[in-house]
Design a protein around this motif. Structure first.
Motif, PDB file in Angstrom:
ATOM      1  N   SER A   8       0.825  -1.195   0.000  1.00 24.02           N
ATOM      2  CA  SER A   8       0.000   0.000   0.000  1.00 24.02           C
ATOM      3  C   SER A   8       0.866   1.254   0.000  1.00 24.02           C
ATOM      4  CB  SER A   8      -0.880  -0.010   1.250  1.00 24.02           C
ATOM      5  OG  SER A   8      -1.642   1.165   1.318  1.00 24.02           O
ATOM      6  N   VAL A   9       0.431   2.263  -0.764  1.00 25.26           N
ATOM      7  CA  VAL A   9       1.091   3.569  -0.805  1.00 25.26           C
ATOM      8  C   VAL A   9       0.005   4.613  -0.505  1.00 25.26           C
ATOM      9  CG1 VAL A   9       2.550   5.115  -2.155  1.00 25.26           C
ATOM     10  CG2 VAL A   9       2.662   2.651  -2.557  1.00 25.26           C
ATOM     11  N   PRO A  10      -0.426   4.707   0.757  1.00 17.61           N
ATOM     12  CA  PRO A  10      -1.584   5.553   1.085  1.00 17.61           C
ATOM     13  C   PRO A  10      -1.328   7.049   1.025  1.00 17.61           C
ATOM     14  CG  PRO A  10      -0.640   4.650   3.082  1.00 17.61           C
ATOM     15  CD  PRO A  10       0.098   4.010   1.925  1.00 17.61           C
ATOM     16  N   THR A  11      -0.063   7.468   0.946  1.00 19.25           N
ATOM     17  CA  THR A  11       0.231   8.907   0.947  1.00 19.25           C
ATOM     18  C   THR A  11       0.124   9.530  -0.435  1.00 19.25           C
ATOM     19  OG1 THR A  11       2.554   8.311   0.868  1.00 19.25           O
ATOM     20  CG2 THR A  11       1.657   8.891   3.023  1.00 19.25           C
ATOM     21  N   GLY A  43       3.841  10.116  -7.949  1.00 16.18           N
ATOM     22  CA  GLY A  43       2.523  10.652  -8.247  1.00 16.18           C
ATOM     23  C   GLY A  43       2.409  12.034  -7.644  1.00 16.18           C
ATOM     24  N   MET A  44       1.290  12.259  -6.959  1.00 17.04           N
ATOM     25  CA  MET A  44       1.017  13.539  -6.339  1.00 17.04           C
ATOM     26  C   MET A  44       0.555  13.270  -4.913  1.00 17.04           C
ATOM     27  SD  MET A  44      -1.664  16.481  -7.663  1.00 17.04           S
ATOM     28  CE  MET A  44      -3.004  15.330  -7.866  1.00 17.04           C
ATOM     29  N   ALA A  45       1.011  14.101  -3.969  1.00 14.28           N
ATOM     30  CA  ALA A  45       0.576  13.961  -2.580  1.00 14.28           C
ATOM     31  C   ALA A  45      -0.888  14.355  -2.451  1.00 14.28           C
ATOM     32  CB  ALA A  45       1.457  14.823  -1.682  1.00 14.28           C
ATOM     33  N   GLN A  46      -1.424  14.248  -1.260  1.00 12.85           N
ATOM     34  CA  GLN A  46      -2.825  14.614  -1.034  1.00 12.85           C
ATOM     35  C   GLN A  46      -3.077  16.041  -1.523  1.00 12.85           C
ATOM     36  OE1 GLN A  46      -5.157  12.392  -0.039  1.00 12.85           O
ATOM     37  NE2 GLN A  46      -3.488  10.933  -0.151  1.00 12.85           N
ATOM     38  N   VAL A  47      -4.270  16.276  -2.044  1.00 10.95           N
ATOM     39  CA  VAL A  47      -4.563  17.515  -2.748  1.00 10.95           C
ATOM     40  C   VAL A  47      -5.925  18.071  -2.341  1.00 10.95           C
ATOM     41  CG1 VAL A  47      -5.502  16.256  -4.738  1.00 10.95           C
ATOM     42  CG2 VAL A  47      -4.676  18.553  -5.057  1.00 10.95           C
ATOM     43  N   GLY A  48      -6.020  19.402  -2.293  1.00 16.52           N
ATOM     44  CA  GLY A  48      -7.293  20.049  -2.020  1.00 16.52           C
ATOM     45  C   GLY A  48      -7.988  20.472  -3.296  1.00 16.52           C
ATOM     46  N   ASN A  49      -7.223  20.925  -4.316  1.00 13.65           N
ATOM     47  CA  ASN A  49      -7.775  21.393  -5.575  1.00 13.65           C
ATOM     48  C   ASN A  49      -7.361  20.437  -6.690  1.00 13.65           C
ATOM     49  OD1 ASN A  49      -8.525  22.658  -7.923  1.00 13.65           O
ATOM     50  ND2 ASN A  49      -7.366  24.533  -7.552  1.00 13.65           N
ATOM     51  N   LEU A  53      -4.334  20.512 -10.027  1.00 12.73           N
ATOM     52  CA  LEU A  53      -3.203  19.630  -9.681  1.00 12.73           C
ATOM     53  C   LEU A  53      -2.361  20.294  -8.599  1.00 12.73           C
ATOM     54  CD1 LEU A  53      -2.121  18.313 -13.197  1.00 12.73           C
ATOM     55  CD2 LEU A  53      -3.441  17.121 -11.462  1.00 12.73           C
ATOM     56  N   ALA A  54      -3.027  20.688  -7.521  1.00 13.38           N
ATOM     57  CA  ALA A  54      -2.392  21.509  -6.492  1.00 13.38           C
ATOM     58  C   ALA A  54      -1.828  20.710  -5.320  1.00 13.38           C
ATOM     59  CB  ALA A  54      -3.379  22.549  -5.985  1.00 13.38           C
ATOM     60  N   GLY A  55      -1.495  19.453  -5.544  1.00 16.56           N
ATOM     61  CA  GLY A  55      -0.783  18.678  -4.534  1.00 16.56           C
ATOM     62  C   GLY A  55       0.694  18.692  -4.855  1.00 16.56           C
ATOM     63  N   LYS A  56       1.526  18.452  -3.864  1.00 19.72           N
ATOM     64  CA  LYS A  56       2.969  18.448  -4.096  1.00 19.72           C
ATOM     65  C   LYS A  56       3.410  17.160  -4.782  1.00 19.72           C
ATOM     66  CE  LYS A  56       4.156  21.612  -0.461  1.00 19.72           C
ATOM     67  NZ  LYS A  56       4.820  21.847   0.807  1.00 19.72           N
ATOM     68  N   VAL A  57       4.465  17.274  -5.577  1.00 21.38           N
ATOM     69  CA  VAL A  57       5.084  16.104  -6.205  1.00 21.38           C
ATOM     70  C   VAL A  57       5.448  15.117  -5.098  1.00 21.38           C
ATOM     71  CG1 VAL A  57       7.169  15.347  -7.400  1.00 21.38           C
ATOM     72  CG2 VAL A  57       5.919  17.343  -8.222  1.00 21.38           C
TER      73      VAL A  57
END
Length: 163
Positions: A8-11, A43-49, A53-57
């Protein structure tokens, strides 16, 4: 075939049926080290928008045999997602490309000390060299001689050297 293993890669940001009926997240790139010991996933970290594509690399490097994460990091706070990852065949480099809210990026992570990093709880980091560009990079591939990386993106191909 049949499933032989799973971890699992939950982050990494994944599908959220409250915000979206489609997924922009999940693991978007993976690459095995040449010795087969490590697996890099991006991928991309957790995101609000989601639309921006406003999550961090987000990059994780796993000891594939255990399986256990060795490193969880990013690309100097770049906002977007990793679209492609490639380990160098002989040198201690991992290259990643992608883009998003901060436009395109190419990042080189120095993995020379990967085997000697402290436990993940101590939040180890890797030296990173990141460059921003316009658009979005889709793919990166080391040249056959390993002296450069060719990057493909919107209406372009570029060559980058390391060192």
């Amino acid at each position: 075939g049949k499933e032989a293993g799973r971890f699992s890669v939950p982050t990494v940001y994944t599908y959220d049926d409250r915000q979206r009926k489609r997924s922009l997240g999940g693991i978007r790139a993976l690459s095995f080290s040449r010795d087969g010991k490590y697996l890099a996933v991006g991928g991309m970290a957790q995101v609000g928008n989601v639309d921006g594509l406003a999550g961090k690399v987000h990059l994780e490097i796993w000891d594939w045999q255990k399986p256990q994460a060795k490193v969880i990091t990013g690309a100097e706070n770049h906002v977007g997602m990793i679209a492609s990852l490639q380990f160098h065949s002989t040198e201690p480099w991992l290259v990643g490309v992608g883009g998003g809210g901060d436009n395109a990026f190419i990042a080189f992570w120095n993995i020379k000390d990967l085997a000697n990093l402290p436990p993940l709880e101590k939040k180890p980091t890797l030296p990173t060299n990141r460059h921003k560009a316009n658009g979005f990079y889709h793919r990166a591939e080391w040249t056959p001689d390993g002296k450069a990386v060719v990057v493909a993106g919107y209406h372009l191909m570029q060559q980058w050297t390391v060192g």
